[in-house]
Design an enzyme around this catalytic site. Structure first.
Site, PDB file in Angstrom:
ATOM      1  N   ARG A  57       0.851  -1.188   0.000  1.00 45.57           N
ATOM      2  CA  ARG A  57       0.000   0.000   0.000  1.00 45.57           C
ATOM      3  C   ARG A  57       0.890   1.242   0.000  1.00 45.57           C
ATOM      4  NH1 ARG A  57       2.144   2.015   3.666  1.00 45.57           N
ATOM      5  NH2 ARG A  57       0.691   3.742   3.499  1.00 45.57           N
ATOM      6  N   GLY A  58       0.218   2.399  -0.150  1.00 42.71           N
ATOM      7  CA  GLY A  58       0.984   3.621  -0.348  1.00 42.71           C
ATOM      8  C   GLY A  58       1.106   3.825  -1.848  1.00 42.71           C
ATOM      9  N   ALA A  59       0.758   5.041  -2.298  1.00 39.11           N
ATOM     10  CA  ALA A  59       0.587   5.256  -3.739  1.00 39.11           C
ATOM     11  C   ALA A  59       1.795   4.816  -4.595  1.00 39.11           C
ATOM     12  CB  ALA A  59       0.229   6.720  -3.973  1.00 39.11           C
ATOM     13  N   ARG A 100      -7.768  -0.773  -6.698  1.00 36.12           N
ATOM     14  CA  ARG A 100      -8.054   0.388  -5.832  1.00 36.12           C
ATOM     15  C   ARG A 100      -8.233   1.626  -6.715  1.00 36.12           C
ATOM     16  NH1 ARG A 100      -4.431   1.258  -0.606  1.00 36.12           N
ATOM     17  NH2 ARG A 100      -6.342   2.254   0.124  1.00 36.12           N
ATOM     18  N   ASP A 257      -2.291  10.677  -2.494  1.00 37.81           N
ATOM     19  CA  ASP A 257      -2.633   9.593  -3.424  1.00 37.81           C
ATOM     20  C   ASP A 257      -2.998  10.099  -4.807  1.00 37.81           C
ATOM     21  OD1 ASP A 257      -3.141   8.484  -0.590  1.00 37.81           O
ATOM     22  OD2 ASP A 257      -2.934   6.737  -1.908  1.00 37.81           O
ATOM     23  N   ASN A 267      -5.551  12.374   0.240  1.00 42.65           N
ATOM     24  CA  ASN A 267      -4.644  11.548   1.052  1.00 42.65           C
ATOM     25  C   ASN A 267      -5.508  10.822   2.088  1.00 42.65           C
ATOM     26  OD1 ASN A 267      -1.953  10.629   1.743  1.00 42.65           O
ATOM     27  ND2 ASN A 267      -2.119  11.848   3.608  1.00 42.65           N
ATOM     28  N   LYS A 268      -4.880  10.017   2.886  1.00 34.03           N
ATOM     29  CA  LYS A 268      -5.573   9.193   3.882  1.00 34.03           C
ATOM     30  C   LYS A 268      -6.615   9.981   4.657  1.00 34.03           C
ATOM     31  CE  LYS A 268      -5.283   5.720   4.391  1.00 34.03           C
ATOM     32  NZ  LYS A 268      -6.259   4.820   3.732  1.00 34.03           N
TER      33      LYS A 268
END
Ligand code: MRU
Length: 369
Positions: A57-59, A100, A257, A267-268
């Site tokens: 995970r993480g762009a 995603r 992201d 973002n998150k």
């Protein structure tokens, strides 16, 4: 160069290929911080599941995993000619693209692999397979340099704020660290670069939001920074306001992201609230954005698709006992929110710092879009 730091980076490499390049090798981030376990992704279903379930995970890391994944899958095609090869390639690409929706790096990496495939259609298939591996490796290697550049710019900001003999308070949200990229992270890069430039871990104090509901800040960012020897704290997300009011936080770095053409940044979940609080208390709020996260096709944040996730992530995941009654609704579980560009002090890209308010013009000037 910092040997201890490099050893740590080596230990937690997010995504890599084994020597025979027969699968994608990832660290399963759902098991961190308790267990460091690497897993093999052989099939497109395994790659899709690993992205969907946040094992990777993480762009930027999602982009690297998708690129390696396409090269590994394509290497196994038994196609008789290019048309058959490309039909399979396109089907795998379209399938991985459904894993995603928000991080644009996924689509950016898949499109880049696709363009490489089509541009080399005239080559023998064995040669084409090698070219795809080379492109995936380039995507990974470029990410290391991009993060380094972001880190150098961010470190410049840290140096300006540092007072002799005092730790510098930095806040971050979610994980935009080494685990989310190929090496330095984006939001963590300024801190890692500071260590490379000779700062001690105790020169900084990084406040990591725990980041409900999936706890990337507590499980991943604090794990990273603590192991890198940086003074690190974890606090619940709802403590950020009081921390900022106390004056302990001098600067905030977050990842993203997808950045729209006008600078609005997804973002998150929780990031936009943090930016609003930061504005209130006058704490500078920086978004760290590799160019692969800037999406010129999305004019403003309103057009960024926001991923909705399983309500059980709020109610039961990570807990021994359910944290809410079984039947209660928790269907509003957005993974991301959008921070309006007016709340952002600056967007740090690998090509320079953009300070708005006309981010679109600055992105163009730097050749980012
Ligand atoms: O749902 P996640 O864990 O993939 O969300 C990650 C983030 O929001 C990160 O801040 C972002 O991807 C940037 S990573 C350099």
């Amino acid at each position: 160069m910092n040997q201890k730091l490099d050893e740590f980076f080596e230990k937690v490499i997010t995504v890599k290929l084994p020597q025979d390049r027969s699968y994608v090798d990832i660290i399963d981030q759902t098991l961190l911080p308790g267990t460091i376990r690497r897993i093999k992704l052989d099939t497109r279903e395994e790659i899709w599941e690993a992205i969907k379930k946040l094992r990777v995970r993480g762009a930027p890391a999602i982009g690297v995993c998708a690129a390696y994944g396409m090269a590994v899958l394509a290497n196994k095609y038994k196609a008789a000619d290019y048309d058959a090869f490309y039909a399979q390639f396109k089907s795998d690409k379209d399938y991985l693209a459904t894993s995603r929706p928000t991080a644009v790096n996924l689509f950016w990496a898949l499109d880049r692999m696709d363009r490489t495939c089509q541009a080399n259609a005239f080559r023998p298939l064995d040669e084409l397979k090698e070219i795809l591996f080379t492109e995936a490796q380039a995507i990974r290697d470029e990410d290391v340099q991009i993060s380094r550049n972001i880190g150098e710019i961010g470190f410049g900001l840290l140096k300006n704020l540092k007072e002799d003999g005092k730790e510098l308070g930095i806040m971050t949200h979610c994980n935009a660290g080494t685990l989310a990229t190929a090496k330095y992270g984006t939001a963590t890069a300024p801190m890692y670069i500071a260590l490379e430039h000779g700062w001690e871990g105790s020169d900084m104090h990084v406040y990591c939001d725990e980041t409900r509901p999936l706890l990337q800040g507590a499980r991943l960012t604090s794990f990273e920074l603590y192991n890198a020897g940086i003074t690190t704290s974890v606090q619940c997300d709802n403590m950020a306001s009081l921390l900022m009011k106390s004056g302990r936080v001098k600067i905030i770095f977050v990842g993203c992201d997808r950045v729209a053409a006008n600078g609005d940044a997804a973002n998150k979940i929780g990031t936009s609230g943090l930016a609003i609080i930061a504005k209130h208390y006058g704490v500078p709020f920086y978004v760290c954005a590799p160019s692969s996260t800037i999406d010129p096709k999305t004019p403003t944040g309103d057009q960024i698709p926001i991923e909705m996730r399983d309500p059980e992530e709020i109610k039961t995941m990570w807990y021994k006992e359910p944290m809410a009654p079984e039947g209660v609704d928790a269907s509003f579980n957005p993974a991301f929110d959008v921070t309006d560009h007016s709340l952002i002090t600056g967007i740090i890209t690998e090509k320079g710092l953009c300070t708005g308010p006309d981010y679109g013009a600055e992105f163009k000037k730097l050749g980012l879009i």
